[in-house]
Design a protein around this motif. Structure first.
Motif, PDB file in Angstrom:
ATOM      1  N   GLU A 278       0.830  -1.078  -0.183  1.00  0.00           N
ATOM      2  CA  GLU A 278      -0.450  -0.048  -0.159  1.00  0.00           C
ATOM      3  C   GLU A 278       0.587   1.416   0.255  1.00  0.00           C
ATOM      4  OE1 GLU A 278      -2.746   0.076   3.547  1.00  0.00           O
ATOM      5  OE2 GLU A 278      -3.908   1.348   1.767  1.00  0.00           O
ATOM      6  N   ASP A 279       1.977   1.754   0.753  1.00  0.00           N
ATOM      7  CA  ASP A 279       2.336   2.807   1.048  1.00  0.00           C
ATOM      8  C   ASP A 279       3.027   2.889  -0.387  1.00  0.00           C
ATOM      9  OD1 ASP A 279       3.690   1.680   4.321  1.00  0.00           O
ATOM     10  OD2 ASP A 279       1.727   2.867   3.746  1.00  0.00           O
ATOM     11  N   GLU A 280       3.558   1.907  -0.645  1.00  0.00           N
ATOM     12  CA  GLU A 280       4.466   1.813  -2.380  1.00  0.00           C
ATOM     13  C   GLU A 280       3.405   2.427  -2.940  1.00  0.00           C
ATOM     14  OE1 GLU A 280       7.374  -0.831  -4.807  1.00  0.00           O
ATOM     15  OE2 GLU A 280       6.920  -1.499  -2.129  1.00  0.00           O
ATOM     16  N   THR A 281       2.600   1.969  -3.001  1.00  0.00           N
ATOM     17  CA  THR A 281       1.613   2.231  -4.599  1.00  0.00           C
ATOM     18  C   THR A 281       1.101   3.989  -3.951  1.00  0.00           C
ATOM     19  OG1 THR A 281       0.205   1.223  -3.480  1.00  0.00           O
ATOM     20  CG2 THR A 281       1.293   0.389  -5.809  1.00  0.00           C
ATOM     21  N   ALA A 282       1.187   3.592  -2.570  1.00  0.00           N
ATOM     22  CA  ALA A 282       1.125   5.076  -2.901  1.00  0.00           C
ATOM     23  C   ALA A 282       1.755   6.613  -2.936  1.00  0.00           C
ATOM     24  CB  ALA A 282       0.618   5.584  -1.417  1.00  0.00           C
ATOM     25  N   LEU A 283       2.852   6.392  -2.553  1.00  0.00           N
ATOM     26  CA  LEU A 283       4.094   7.095  -2.863  1.00  0.00           C
ATOM     27  C   LEU A 283       3.630   7.191  -4.673  1.00  0.00           C
ATOM     28  CD1 LEU A 283       6.365   8.202  -0.900  1.00  0.00           C
ATOM     29  CD2 LEU A 283       7.696   6.808  -2.515  1.00  0.00           C
ATOM     30  N   LEU A 284       4.185   5.912  -5.187  1.00  0.00           N
ATOM     31  CA  LEU A 284       3.341   6.148  -6.852  1.00  0.00           C
ATOM     32  C   LEU A 284       3.030   7.297  -6.749  1.00  0.00           C
ATOM     33  CD1 LEU A 284       3.857   2.320  -7.803  1.00  0.00           C
ATOM     34  CD2 LEU A 284       5.544   4.818  -7.981  1.00  0.00           C
ATOM     35  N   GLN A 285       1.429   7.153  -6.803  1.00  0.00           N
ATOM     36  CA  GLN A 285       1.042   8.112  -6.707  1.00  0.00           C
ATOM     37  C   GLN A 285       1.319   9.425  -6.662  1.00  0.00           C
ATOM     38  OE1 GLN A 285      -2.902   7.588  -5.058  1.00  0.00           O
ATOM     39  NE2 GLN A 285      -2.983   5.266  -6.036  1.00  0.00           N
ATOM     40  N   ARG A 286       1.487   9.727  -5.667  1.00  0.00           N
ATOM     41  CA  ARG A 286       2.293  10.912  -5.960  1.00  0.00           C
ATOM     42  C   ARG A 286       3.232  11.986  -6.998  1.00  0.00           C
ATOM     43  NH1 ARG A 286       2.755  11.215  -0.314  1.00  0.00           N
ATOM     44  NH2 ARG A 286       0.358   9.902   0.061  1.00  0.00           N
ATOM     45  N   THR A 287       4.125  10.955  -6.656  1.00  0.00           N
ATOM     46  CA  THR A 287       5.407  11.269  -7.781  1.00  0.00           C
ATOM     47  C   THR A 287       5.053  11.251  -9.350  1.00  0.00           C
ATOM     48  OG1 THR A 287       6.072   8.694  -6.888  1.00  0.00           O
ATOM     49  CG2 THR A 287       7.185  10.589  -5.341  1.00  0.00           C
ATOM     50  N   GLN A 288       5.356  10.231 -10.071  1.00  0.00           N
ATOM     51  CA  GLN A 288       4.971   9.863 -11.105  1.00  0.00           C
ATOM     52  C   GLN A 288       3.845   9.088 -11.745  1.00  0.00           C
ATOM     53  OE1 GLN A 288       8.355   6.317 -10.211  1.00  0.00           O
ATOM     54  NE2 GLN A 288       8.134   6.966 -12.188  1.00  0.00           N
TER      55      GLN A 288
ATOM     56  N   LEU B 253       2.365   2.202 -14.604  1.00  0.00           N
ATOM     57  CA  LEU B 253       1.742   1.048 -14.461  1.00  0.00           C
ATOM     58  C   LEU B 253       1.903   0.027 -14.725  1.00  0.00           C
ATOM     59  CD1 LEU B 253      -1.701   1.219 -14.317  1.00  0.00           C
ATOM     60  CD2 LEU B 253      -1.605   2.062 -16.628  1.00  0.00           C
ATOM     61  N   CYS B 254       2.650   0.682 -16.009  1.00  0.00           N
ATOM     62  CA  CYS B 254       3.807  -0.728 -16.801  1.00  0.00           C
ATOM     63  C   CYS B 254       3.953  -1.547 -15.716  1.00  0.00           C
ATOM     64  CB  CYS B 254       3.940  -0.619 -17.545  1.00  0.00           C
ATOM     65  SG  CYS B 254       3.590  -0.044 -19.035  1.00  0.00           S
ATOM     66  N   GLN B 255       4.959  -1.095 -14.737  1.00  0.00           N
ATOM     67  CA  GLN B 255       5.808  -1.948 -13.276  1.00  0.00           C
ATOM     68  C   GLN B 255       4.769  -2.299 -12.577  1.00  0.00           C
ATOM     69  OE1 GLN B 255       8.523  -1.975 -13.619  1.00  0.00           O
ATOM     70  NE2 GLN B 255       9.297  -0.640 -14.564  1.00  0.00           N
ATOM     71  N   TRP B 256       3.495  -2.227 -12.318  1.00  0.00           N
ATOM     72  CA  TRP B 256       2.773  -2.039 -11.652  1.00  0.00           C
ATOM     73  C   TRP B 256       1.960  -3.108 -11.980  1.00  0.00           C
ATOM     74  CZ3 TRP B 256      -2.306  -2.695 -12.832  1.00  0.00           C
ATOM     75  CH2 TRP B 256      -3.686  -3.465 -11.500  1.00  0.00           C
ATOM     76  N   TYR B 257       1.336  -3.202 -13.435  1.00  0.00           N
ATOM     77  CA  TYR B 257       0.731  -4.257 -14.205  1.00  0.00           C
ATOM     78  C   TYR B 257       2.134  -5.835 -13.886  1.00  0.00           C
ATOM     79  CZ  TYR B 257      -1.633  -6.768 -18.176  1.00  0.00           C
ATOM     80  OH  TYR B 257      -2.384  -7.409 -18.857  1.00  0.00           O
ATOM     81  N   LYS B 258       2.867  -5.500 -14.714  1.00  0.00           N
ATOM     82  CA  LYS B 258       4.339  -6.627 -14.642  1.00  0.00           C
ATOM     83  C   LYS B 258       3.870  -7.516 -13.163  1.00  0.00           C
ATOM     84  CE  LYS B 258       7.337  -5.426 -18.333  1.00  0.00           C
ATOM     85  NZ  LYS B 258       8.189  -4.459 -17.821  1.00  0.00           N
ATOM     86  N   THR B 259       3.915  -7.049 -11.897  1.00  0.00           N
ATOM     87  CA  THR B 259       4.121  -7.676 -11.173  1.00  0.00           C
ATOM     88  C   THR B 259       3.043  -7.896 -10.446  1.00  0.00           C
ATOM     89  OG1 THR B 259       3.991  -5.408  -9.717  1.00  0.00           O
ATOM     90  CG2 THR B 259       6.211  -5.753  -9.939  1.00  0.00           C
ATOM     91  N   VAL B 260       1.687  -7.331 -11.154  1.00  0.00           N
ATOM     92  CA  VAL B 260       0.537  -8.305 -10.640  1.00  0.00           C
ATOM     93  C   VAL B 260       0.441  -9.227 -11.013  1.00  0.00           C
ATOM     94  CG1 VAL B 260      -2.045  -6.964 -10.928  1.00  0.00           C
ATOM     95  CG2 VAL B 260      -0.806  -5.676  -9.901  1.00  0.00           C
TER      96      VAL B 260
ATOM     97  N   THR C 134       1.127  -0.790 -26.155  1.00  0.00           N
ATOM     98  CA  THR C 134       0.286  -1.564 -26.240  1.00  0.00           C
ATOM     99  C   THR C 134       1.019  -2.828 -26.085  1.00  0.00           C
ATOM    100  OG1 THR C 134       1.137  -0.821 -28.281  1.00  0.00           O
ATOM    101  CG2 THR C 134      -1.454  -1.236 -27.760  1.00  0.00           C
ATOM    102  N   GLN C 135       2.082  -3.271 -26.843  1.00  0.00           N
ATOM    103  CA  GLN C 135       3.367  -3.892 -26.590  1.00  0.00           C
ATOM    104  C   GLN C 135       3.073  -4.701 -24.418  1.00  0.00           C
ATOM    105  OE1 GLN C 135       5.083  -5.830 -29.239  1.00  0.00           O
ATOM    106  NE2 GLN C 135       4.326  -3.512 -30.210  1.00  0.00           N
ATOM    107  N   GLU C 136       3.185  -3.903 -23.516  1.00  0.00           N
ATOM    108  CA  GLU C 136       3.274  -4.215 -22.337  1.00  0.00           C
ATOM    109  C   GLU C 136       2.277  -4.558 -21.689  1.00  0.00           C
ATOM    110  OE1 GLU C 136       6.490  -1.098 -22.246  1.00  0.00           O
ATOM    111  OE2 GLU C 136       5.895  -2.074 -24.344  1.00  0.00           O
TER     112      GLU C 136
END
Lengths: 370, 710
Positions: B165-175, B181-188, B240-242
């Protein structure tokens, strides 16, 4: 319908306006000040008081029904009242007779500096007792929605006098109000007066909106207050006709009417006050501009004095020695709203004093005496 | 009311009033408002109303789901197809097109919300958890759009996995970028199988979880800023590739809206397929079927009310949701305004209620117009009984209620039968939709109308196969009707069908005979031909063939059914219990014209203020009228601009006409200052209402803003 169209084109067929050139200056008392006006009006005994009273008593009989229809949260109706005459007293009576035990917020939409933020803040801070701020109105609306959803027994009534008021007409404001109205335990009771208020069209409304009150184009395409279909379904209005024939005394009290000498007096005193605190050179600069403007008062095409010309004149009268000095001085004037700048079609800056000529003459005369 | 709260101030526009009592008065029972003091069954009525309301709600949802099923299913198919297509990397590399579904929803925007909701649920259940729906309002710039996208997607991902949670909250604010989103999508997508065990059943190939598409729904495509859309599509096409994006555009107008908003360079990045949802009129028809033409639903609308509601639908919004709102409002009004509506429920309950009617309600029954009509038709002795004995009224009431229910049970199948017969006819004499037929049936005696006559005439010349087909349809309708009488009717209809089919041989022989005659006479002259034709004509009128005989019997039979079962509802005793008929109220609440009301108040004050002195002839300006009315009438005589001085002068002239003053003393601008003040007030009110506005075109002038009007 046919008549309507013909009348319109007849009136707009030629740009020349056939009206007499008489002005209010001809009147013995051209302008009344606000105090005199209010005194005179209070002396005036209203006519048909009996009939108007009966009419209003009839509307008051609907109070229970309004309450019932708003409280049925499964249906989620909100009520809007319309018709000629001020409805403020009616709504006030409704509040005092039925809402004394409920949380309610009364909003005066005709108030010239009402904002969505003020409305939302009074709900979150005073009704829901939330301390803290919000990033944007969207978040605030979401917060209200969530809080009310968690406590379905908490009913909040929002009473809006003139939901079509000039400051509430914006699309975003109406959207936010619609979101509030759609909440099952937020009940909205609003009144409308402007004849174009419920137009569902997006464009081609004869423009009378606040932001282009000064535009010459009678029918411009800027957005009017509009409840489009999506908003209408959020508000879920039930309409009640409440013609009261009561004077819009409070609603119009904020307006700067053409006929009331309020603006002039205010402007004059503020002009003198600000000018007094300035250096003699600065006063001279302002005087120069004022005189030039008065010289051109009969010229309808006068757009203002261009910066270059102004600089030249100021130099000639030994008021400034460089254009930077002049610019600094002008910035100060602008900050005090003494002048306005306008970009002309040729890209040159033109300077204007946004005060009517009568006041300006008064000012110069007064200044001469001093 | 000891002190009136202050709600006017020059520095504040918002006033909050907290409830004074410490313990907040919790929601007054709504039933309480239905009790009009003297009456005791308010809560009963409210209970019935609520129950019916729930039925309405449930039914509309079911209908919506059924109607949308087809288009939603095909959408899901479309997404699945592209989902599978993704699995081959070749497909992705070959093209960077984003699969896009253009969903045509019609102009009734408020109805769309429900469709989108079910679409979201359906997609999340069966295809992918990554569904984002965006509103144009929330996305003024690309930044907001992407932020919304990330919020909705990542918020969802996070909710199942709390550590992150914390990590993504940070993400939202910074970038807030698509690459984040791609990064997140890969991990998820890597751990997706563990994240949602439910989905295992749905996804056949668990080894390829990264194929789950990201569906973005643009709820109101037309409202989006086209630049925002273009930028967003361009950005997405890079990824679209990712990220396997799929777009759904909710379009209210026509597919060309896409071309209008997106230039070719952008729209070529999309692979668009159009999906058409069902038209709103069909939707309305099924709502009608379920809620209005249904004997199970005890609450009924009178013909006028239906006309008002359908009028709003057809001429204002095409919104089924608003139609249902109107229906609900009528229900509320009916149960609120009619104490006898306690009898408006299912038959058993109603009979029970009738037994225990209060004395007041019995009196109310006696005053119902339909009941009074009923009493008049009775024997004198019975009349006396009905007027004196409460118990007797209750008994009769039960009987009448039974009859009313029976009437409805028979009415609806017959209306449907008649509609299925007449909807074949050219020009639809009895209306294209069943609602039109229904309205004319409950309004008046249908068989007395011209339309009915012409429909019957057209039915009399129906060909055999058409007639048989129509009768078969009727039989189908009647099969679902449960009453004995309807079973009887069904029997007769089936009998007719049998007899019509048995005629097969006879008619065909006859027709071939005609053909032969024509063939033979082909070479004779015109006069001869005319003669033979005339002969044939006269022979036909004289001697009907067996089919024609039978056909007229069928028509007679239908006519008798109509006369028996399609009697106007108002004539049924106790119909007021079930029928809501205040169409005026409904129109006043739902479909109003505020401007007309204001203009009427200004031009005909007598309409609202009943004072004799306000009665005026048209065209004159009475000095007795309120100031605002005088000022309004004077302004109607002006052109585009109005000179304030002249306006004031005219106003003072009108005012002083009554006082019989010497006009000369008013010269030279020496106006009575009170009149001046009243004029100022009236003009500011005109400005406030939007009739005039100040203008700088000419000194001391205002611009007029309305045209026409009385």
């Amino acid at each position: 319908m046919c008549d309507l169209v013909e009348e319109y084109f007849e009136a707009h067929s030629n740009s020349k306006v056939l009206t007499s050139d008489r002005t209010l200056q001809k009147l013995h008392t051209p302008q009344l000040d606000r105090e005199t006006l209010l005194r005179l009006l209070s002396e005036n005994t209203p006519r048909y008081a009996e009939e108007i009273h009966q009419l209003n008593a009839k509307h008051e009989k609907n109070f229970d029904q309004w309450m019932m229809q708003m409280q049925l949260s499964v249906m989620g109706f909100n009520i809007v009242i319309y018709g000629l005459g001020s409805k403020k007293i009616l709504l006030q009576k409704f509040c005092s007779s039925l809402l004394s035990d409920c949380d309610h917020v009364v909003v005066n939409g005709f108030f010239p500096s009402i904002t969505l933020k003020a409305i939302l803040n009074s709900i979150t801070a005073d009704v829901l007792q939330h301390e803290g701020s919000f990033r944007n109105p969207g978040d605030q609306v979401d917060f209200i929605a969530n809080t009310l959803r968690e406590d379905p027994s908490n009913h909040v009534f929002l009473i809006v006098n003139n939901i079509d008021g000039p400051m509430l007409r914006g699309d975003r404001t109406q959207h936010a109000l619609g979101q509030l109205a759609a909440l099952p335990n937020m009940h909205l009771l609003a009144s409308i007066d402007h004849i174009n208020a419920p137009l569902k069209l997006r464009k081609n409304v004869t423009c009378n909106c606040y932001k282009c009150q000064n535009c010459k184009n009678v029918s411009c395409n800027c957005e009017e207050i509009i409840w489009d279909q999506a908003k209408m379904s959020m508000f879920n209005w039930l309409w009640y006709e409440t013609t009261t024939y009561l004077p819009y005394a409070e609603e119009t009290s904020y307006e700067n009417s053409l006929l009331v000498r309020q603006t002039g007096a205010l402007a004059l005193s503020s002009l003198t006050h600000v000018l007094r605190s300035l250096t003699p050179n600065a006063r001279g600069i302002f005087r120069l501009l004022a005189e030039f403007q008065l010289e051109n008062k009969d010229n309808p095409a006068y757009t203002g004095l261009s910066f270059q010309d102004f600089y030249q004149r100021c130099r000639e009268s030994f008021l400034v020695n460089s254009d930077i000095t002049l610019r600094t001085q002008l910035t100060e004037f602008r900050d005090h709203k003494l002048i306005r700048t306008k970009k002309g079609t040729d890209g040159v800056e033109y300077l204007l004093i946004p005060v009517d000529n009568g006041t300006l003459t008064d000012f110069l005369e007064k200044n001469d005496v001093e | 009311m000891s002190e009136t709260p202050v709600t006017s101030s020059v520095s504040k526009g918002c006033f909050v009033f907290k409830s004074t009592s410490k313990k907040r008065k919790r929601h007054v029972g709504v039933g309480g408002y239905l009790v009009d003091g003297s009456d005791d069954n308010g809560s009963d009525r409210f209970r019935i109303c609520q129950k019916l309301w729930e039925t309405v709600q449930m039914n509309t949802e079911v209908i919506q789901d059924q109607l949308n099923k087809h288009v939603l299913d095909s959408l899901v198919e479309f997404i699945k197809k592209h989902d599978l297509g993704n699995s081959s990397d070749v497909w992705r590399q070959r093209t960077s097109e984003i699969p896009t579904a253009a969903l045509m929803l019609g102009v009734n925007v408020p109805d769309h919300a429900m469709t989108f909701r079910s679409l979201c649920h359906l997609l999340q259940d069966s295809v992918t958890p990554f569904v984002v729906s965006v509103h144009a309002k929330e996305c003024v710039a690309v930044k907001h759009l992407i932020q919304k996208l990330l919020e909705q997607l990542m918020g969802k991902g996070v909710s199942v996995d709390e550590e992150q949670e914390d990590e993504t909250a940070l993400l939202q604010r910074t970038q807030c970028t698509i690459s984040a989103l791609c990064q997140w999508y890969k991990t998820v997508s890597k751990k997706c199988p563990q994240v949602s065990p439910q989905r295992k059943e749905n996804v056949k190939n668990n080894d390829l979880p990264q194929n789950l598409p990201v569906v973005v729904i643009f709820k109101d495509f037309e409202a989006f800023n086209s630049q925002v859309l273009q930028d967003f599509i361009l950005i997405c096409s890079r990824y679209t590739q990712e990220l396997p994006f799929i777009f759904i555009f909710g379009i209210a107008t026509s597919p060309s809206a896409i071309q209008h908003r997106l230039p070719h360079s952008v729209s070529s990045l999309l692979c668009i397929e159009v999906f058409q949802s069902l038209s709103c009129t069909q939707h309305l028809a099924s709502v009608f079927d379920k809620l209005i033409l249904n004997s199970q639903f005890p609450f009924k609308l009178s013909s006028r009310v239906i006309q008002v509601l359908v009028g709003i639908f057809l001429y204002h919004d095409f919104s089924v949701q608003n139609f249902v709102k109107g229906l609900k409002f009528s229900m509320l009004e009916h149960f609120n305004g009619q104490p006898l509506s306690v009898l408006c429920c299912q038959k058993k309950e109603a009979l029970l209620c009738a037994k225990t009617l209060s004395q007041k309600n019995v009196e109310r029954i006696r005053h119902l117009p339909s009941f009074m009509r009923y009493v008049e038709t009775q024997e004198p002795q019975e009349q006396v009984q009905l007027l004196t004995s409460d118990e007797h009224v209750k008994d009769v009431c039960q009987k009448l209620l039974k009859n009313l229910h029976k009437y409805h049970k028979n009415y609806y199948p017959i209306v449907q039968c008649l509609h299925s017969l007449t909807s074949l006819l050219p020009k639809f004499p009895l209306g294209k939709h069943i609602r039109e037929l229904h309205v004319s049936c409950i309004e008046k005696n249908l068989w007395e109308t011209e339309e009915y006559d012409s429909a019957m005439q057209l039915l009399r010349i129906l060909a055999k196969d058409e007639l048989v087909a129509a009768l078969e349809k009727c039989a189908e309708i009647l099969k679902s009707a449960k009453t004995k009488r309807m079973q009887n009717v069904l029997q007769q209809v089936e009998d007719f069908i049998g007899r019509l089919e048995a005629l097969e041989g006879v008619t065909s022989e006859d027709s071939t005979g005609d053909g032969v005659i024509l063939e033979k006479n082909r070479r004779t002259d015109l006069f001869q031909l005319q003669k033979t034709l005339l002969e044939k004509e006269s022979r036909r009128t004289k001697r009907m063939n067996p089919y024609e005989v039978l056909r007229s019997q069928v028509i007679e039979f239908i006519d008798s059914l109509v006369r028996e079962y399609l009697t106007p509802a108002e004539l049924q005793p106790l119909s007021e219990v079930c029928y809501y008929s205040s169409s005026g109220i409904l129109r006043q609440r739902l479909n109003v014209t505020p401007r007309t009301s204001i203009q009427t108040a200004l031009s005909h004050p007598f309409h609202y203020l009943q004072n004799e002195s306000l009665k005026t002839n048209a065209g004159t300006i009475s000095s007795a009228a309120p100031d605002l009315c005088i000022v309004y009438k004077l302004h109607l005589e002006c052109g585009r601009l109005i000179n304030l001085y002249d306006w004031l002068e005219a106003f003072v002239t009108v005012m002083s006409a009554a006082e019989d003053q010497d006009a000369d003393s008013e010269e030279n601008g020496k106006f009575d200052s009170l009149k001046h003040a009243r004029f100022i007030q009236a003009v500011s009110e005109m400005e406030f209402l939007g009739f005039v506005k100040s203008t700088k075109q000419k000194t001391d002038h205002v611009a007029r803003l309305t045209w026409g009007g009385c």
